[in-house]
Design a protein around this motif. Structure first.
Motif, PDB file in Angstrom:
ATOM      1  N   ILE A  20      39.079   1.323  75.787  1.00  0.00           N
ATOM      2  CA  ILE A  20      38.060   2.198  75.197  1.00  0.00           C
ATOM      3  C   ILE A  20      38.692   3.222  74.244  1.00  0.00           C
ATOM      4  N   GLY A  21      39.939   2.958  73.883  1.00  0.00           N
ATOM      5  CA  GLY A  21      40.572   3.763  72.836  1.00  0.00           C
ATOM      6  C   GLY A  21      40.143   3.254  71.468  1.00  0.00           C
ATOM      7  N   TYR A  22      40.864   3.688  70.455  1.00  0.00           N
ATOM      8  CA  TYR A  22      40.580   3.222  69.089  1.00  0.00           C
ATOM      9  C   TYR A  22      41.331   1.916  68.856  1.00  0.00           C
ATOM     10  N   HIS A  23      40.646   0.937  68.254  1.00  0.00           N
ATOM     11  CA  HIS A  23      41.255  -0.366  67.986  1.00  0.00           C
ATOM     12  C   HIS A  23      41.274  -0.630  66.483  1.00  0.00           C
ATOM     13  N   GLN A  24      42.362  -1.232  66.021  1.00  0.00           N
ATOM     14  CA  GLN A  24      42.492  -1.568  64.609  1.00  0.00           C
ATOM     15  C   GLN A  24      42.602  -3.076  64.437  1.00  0.00           C
ATOM     16  N   SER A  25      41.768  -3.603  63.543  1.00  0.00           N
ATOM     17  CA  SER A  25      41.786  -5.042  63.331  1.00  0.00           C
ATOM     18  C   SER A  25      41.651  -5.373  61.859  1.00  0.00           C
ATOM     19  N   ARG A  26      41.957  -6.603  61.524  1.00  0.00           N
ATOM     20  CA  ARG A  26      41.802  -7.088  60.157  1.00  0.00           C
ATOM     21  C   ARG A  26      41.906  -8.604  60.237  1.00  0.00           C
ATOM     22  N   TYR A  27      41.132  -9.258  59.444  1.00  0.00           N
ATOM     23  CA  TYR A  27      41.230 -10.712  59.316  1.00  0.00           C
ATOM     24  C   TYR A  27      42.057 -10.961  58.086  1.00  0.00           C
ATOM     25  N   SER A  28      43.379 -11.146  58.244  1.00  0.00           N
ATOM     26  CA  SER A  28      44.223 -11.035  59.435  1.00  0.00           C
ATOM     27  C   SER A  28      45.432 -10.171  59.097  1.00  0.00           C
ATOM     28  N   TYR A  29      46.050  -9.597  60.112  1.00  0.00           N
ATOM     29  CA  TYR A  29      47.406  -9.093  59.925  1.00  0.00           C
ATOM     30  C   TYR A  29      48.275 -10.335  59.959  1.00  0.00           C
ATOM     31  N   MET A  30      48.996 -10.563  58.844  1.00  0.00           N
ATOM     32  CA  MET A  30      49.515 -11.900  58.581  1.00  0.00           C
ATOM     33  C   MET A  30      50.851 -12.232  59.235  1.00  0.00           C
ATOM     34  N   ASN A  31      51.611 -11.221  59.563  1.00  0.00           N
ATOM     35  CA  ASN A  31      52.902 -11.553  60.183  1.00  0.00           C
ATOM     36  C   ASN A  31      53.394 -10.403  61.045  1.00  0.00           C
ATOM     37  N   GLN A  32      54.450 -10.728  61.761  1.00  0.00           N
ATOM     38  CA  GLN A  32      55.059  -9.817  62.711  1.00  0.00           C
ATOM     39  C   GLN A  32      55.450  -8.467  62.083  1.00  0.00           C
ATOM     40  N   GLN A  33      56.036  -8.519  60.897  1.00  0.00           N
ATOM     41  CA  GLN A  33      56.459  -7.279  60.239  1.00  0.00           C
ATOM     42  C   GLN A  33      55.256  -6.402  59.943  1.00  0.00           C
TER      43      GLN A  33
END
Ligand code: MIG
Length: 815
Positions: free
Chosen positions: A260-273
């Protein structure tokens, strides 16, 4: 020579068939079979099952014996039949419980529910079915009828004048007012008229429809296949309906605090770095964040239960590094399993018959991200367990949350889903996809939740889902799918999520900032201000759109977002307490005003403002370039959260709302609970809780009370009693205030030495606090015992040791 083919019926032009709708006809007989009442009409019967004094089930049946199995929506323990006295005369059959009378008119088979005062709560006029297997019934609608619930639907709060279909659907650009079916199907309608409210829950997992538009004085509830199996849920208040409906279909499982904290997303974070850099940026910028999502690009050619070997070569290392920063990942898992004989999951699925098939045995294949894919048959416990167990792949890496997408199921074809004749094995009671469709997503999330729990050694799992059916709240949080970065969609998220809350989905929220299309600085600010008070709080955006991480629009915007995201963390004790309430009694975290003020005619369709719990009013700005908005304050006295300005309720006010302010009000005489500002929910620090009491008065008729629930925030130990509840009470004494507190239960010991009270904007000034020393604000922050005045806000801050025995303080008012 021609064959009989020449006279095929369709060659004669379209076949016109008038559908005859049948009705049960008059009641011919009735009987009690164990605890079930069976009422037989001329052409069909209805079985009545009372689950308690307030809920009964009616199931239309054909033939001799009704089949009373239920769908997985209904909890077995809530479904135990009870007997009630029946009276019969020439015209009627009357069942009486301690709260309602169910009356069946013999000639017409009309079904009416009255309260014991004789007021009609519900009337079902006509029950009918057609030869193609559809059924529906018609119910009375009043001039003052209002409708709520129905889960995830577009348009406004009050569903009067609307028509909706329930058929879990992945529509791109779906949040339009005329869209009748979205990703979730919760066939619960709450009907409120006059001072009465009741719910109708149609437990049918095929296509169903609710029409409050087309029939003037009636509304209809129907389904196109399967049984007409409906539950009457009594009020009289809407709150009662919500509590009872969630007792029937289950309540949310208290989520881990990090979810229930703040979440960050994106389609997509593309790699590990990129993922690591993102986490570091949150920490460098002091913007709190608990979770980063991995959308489909983390996988090896979209194979679920894999990481891409090139872009995510060292998931373990990445997760460990994120762990040090206090950031978790939640990867996406879709149901489609890539057809690839070298892929272990696919191989196992085929060899052990885990995939959905046609009756004749062929696996159903559909195209989704991985290309041609097969779909697990979650209706079968054996397959659900297999799927759940596969998640060991993730839990071994330390992952505790999973994101289920595309589980309507979405398929790239014309029907957008599986063929209707695909079979679901259903533990030996096979059914077609046509009958089962709306359950598919829920059963996937159930398998996921149970699989995670199995492999997480007593930690609470987190599942996020797009599709679901009634009862999904037991397993997953729900986000509202592919909205767009439109102001209109921000505004629509309010009624949508509020109605979801009334439909049992207490843990829900939209993509903050909007998924598709391009967000803007202002939209992101306004949406985040609102979103941090929604139960589920995630910023997500689509590929090819403007970036919308909190720092994407320069320093001013970043500063405002930092403040508001921080506010969610400071308010975490309060929000978590509301989640506990949702688990405990089913009431939603955010609420439409109508839930708390059902007699106020101004709020029947009010949905551009809402309540957090029962005492905090949130009024987001949802138009561009707007620095004022009108706010409706219901009865009582309300204090502006930001500056303490006092407003008498029962009227509209004009609130100033420059970009850095979202209007918020707290009801005078109520408490909120805040904690320290953390960068992530489980950050270890002294967790001094601060009880804020708004608008305290010295007069004798003043009272306020509050109970705060606390536990470790991540394990299931609370179910064995490892929690605490601290009750706080304030009473006016005539010459000041008496504050007392005690632990109702204290089996959990929060990591803190001190308790703090903040009397915000009291209607008196303090002279003395029970002989405590008056200290400075800095000394207070250092943890000293004493009291201080906050010159700026006029607040009185008191700090005392947090003793298990509780305590009492007298605050003497000055002049
Ligand atoms: O339509 O996984 O709603 O949140 O980013 C594409 C890619 C499939 C739809 C989800 C969205 C997600 C996207 N998915």
């Amino acid at each position: 020579m021609e064959s009989s083919e020449a006279i095929r019926p369709e060659k004669m032009g379209p076949l016109v068939m008038t559908e005859t709708w049948n009705t049960p006809g008059s009641v011919e007989s009735w009987e009690r079979s164990e605890s079930i009442y069976i009422v037989r009409g001329e052409r069909a019967g209805i079985a009545f099952v009372f689950l308690n004094d307030e809920i009964f089930r009616m199931k239309l049946f054909h033939g001799q014996v009704p089949d009373l199995t239920t769908t997985p929506a209904v909890l077995a323990e809530s479904c135990i039949p009870h007997l009630f006295p029946v009276e019969e005369d020439e015209d009627q059959l009357v069942f009486t419980t301690s709260c309602i009378r169910l009356i069946i008119e013999k000639t017409s088979f009309l079904i009416r529910v009255e309260n014991l005062a004789g007021e009609v709560i519900m009337q079902q006029n006509l029950t009918s079915w057609n030869p193609r297997g559809a059924s529906h019934a018609e119910y009375d609608m009043q001039p003052d009828s209002h409708f709520y619930g129905l889960g995830e639907k577009s348009s406004f709060l009050d569903k009067r004048g609307e028509r909706y279909t329930n058929w879990n659907t992945d529509v791109f650009a779906p949040h339009l007012p005329e869209i009748e079916a979205l990703y979730e199907s919760i066939p619960l309608l709450i009907h409120m008229h006059g001072e009465l409210a009741y719910g109708l829950f149609l437990d049918n997992t095929g296509r169903s429809d609710f029409d409050m538009r087309s029939h003037g004085v009636a509304f209809t509830v129907g389904c196109s296949t399967g049984a007409y199996d409906i539950y009457f849920i009594n009020g009289p208040e809407m709150k009662d309906v919500v509590k009872r409906y969630t007792a029937l279909t289950g309540r949310i499982a208290l989520p881990p605090k990090w979810s229930i904290g703040y979440h960050q997303s994106r389609y997509s974070y593309m790699n590990q770095q990129e993922v690591l850099q993102l986490a570091r940026t949150f920490r460098e910028k002091n913007i709190p964040c608990d979770v980063i999502y991995l959308d489909i690009h983390y996988m090896d050619e979209y194979r679920v239960f894999t990481f891409d070997p090139v872009n995510f070569p060292e998931p373990q290392k990445m997760i460990a590094e994120l762990g040090e920063l206090g950031v978790r990942i939640v990867p996406i898992v879709d149901p489609g399993v890539k057809k690839d004989p070298k892929y272990e999951v696919y191989k196992e699925g085929v060899l052990n018959k885990h995939f959905c098939r046609k009756l004749e045995g062929d696996i159903f294949f559909g195209e989704v991200w991985p290309g041609i894919s097969a779909f697990p048959d979650f209706s079968d416990s054996r397959t659900a367990e297999w799927w759940g167990d596969l998640h060991k792949y993730y839990t071994d890496l330390g992952i505790q949350g999973i994101w289920n997408d595309m589980n309507e199921p979405a398929v790239f074809n014309e029907s957008k889903t599986m063929d209707l004749d695909v079979m679901h094995f259903n533990d030996g009671r096979p059914v077609t996809h046509e009958e089962y469709h709306n359950l598919y997503g829920m059963m996937m999330s159930k398998a996921t939740y149970e699989g995670l729990a199995e492999h997480m050694a007593g930690e609470r799992p987190f599942v996020l889902t797009r599709a679901g059916y009634a009862g999904i709240q037991r397993y997953a949080a729900v986000w509202t799918g592919d909205n767009r970065s439109f102001w209109e969609h921000m505004a629509m998220a309010m009624p949508m999520v509020l109605n979801m809350g009334l439909s049992g989905l207490a843990f829900a929220g939209p993509d903050i900032g909007g998924f598709a299309h391009h967000t803007s600085a202002q939209l992101l600010v306004r949406w985040t201000q609102m979103g941090v008070f929604f139960p589920y709080c995630r910023n997500h955006s689509s590929i090819g759109t403007l970036r919308q991480e909190p720092w994407s629009f320069g320093e001013e915007v970043e500063g405002i977002l930092r403040e508001f995201i921080g506010l969610r963390y400071r308010w975490m004790p309060h929000i978590y307490n509301l989640f506990h309430e949702a688990e405990d009694c089913g009431l939603p975290v955010i609420r439409p005003l109508i839930l708390e003020y059902p007699r106020d005619p101004h709020v029947t369709n009010l949905c551009d403002q809402f309540l957090l719990g029962d005492n905090v009013l949130i009024a987001p700005v949802y138009r561009p370039d707007t620095d004022h908005r009108s706010v409706y304050l219901p009865e009582g006295c309300w204090l502006d959260y930001w500056d303490g300005e006092v407003h008498e309720g029962g009227k509209h006010i004009l609130a100033a709302a420059p970009l850095h302010i979202m209007p918020m009000y707290v009801k005078a005489g109520s408490f909120t609970a805040e904690g320290p500002l953390k960068q992530y929910a489980q950050e270890e620090m002294e967790e001094t809780v601060i009880f804020h009491l708004y608008g305290a008065k010295a007069e004798k008729d003043f009272t306020a009370s509050f109970t705060l629930y606390e536990d470790d925030g991540h394990s299931f130990a609370y179910r064995k009693g490892a929690y605490s509840q601290i009750a706080v009470e304030a009473k006016g004494t005539g010459d000041g205030l008496l504050l007392n507190w005690f632990y109702k239960t204290d089996a959990y010991k929060p990591p803190r030495e001190m308790l703090r009270f903040a009397l915000c904007y009291p209607f008196f000034s303090a002279d003395d606090v029970d002989g405590l020393p008056e200290i400075s604000l800095d000394e207070l922050k250092e943890g000293r015992k004493g009291w201080a005045r906050n010159g700026k806000s006029g607040a009185i801050l008191i700090q005392v040791p947090d003793e298990r025995s509780g305590g009492e303080l007298r605050i003497r008012a000055g002049n």
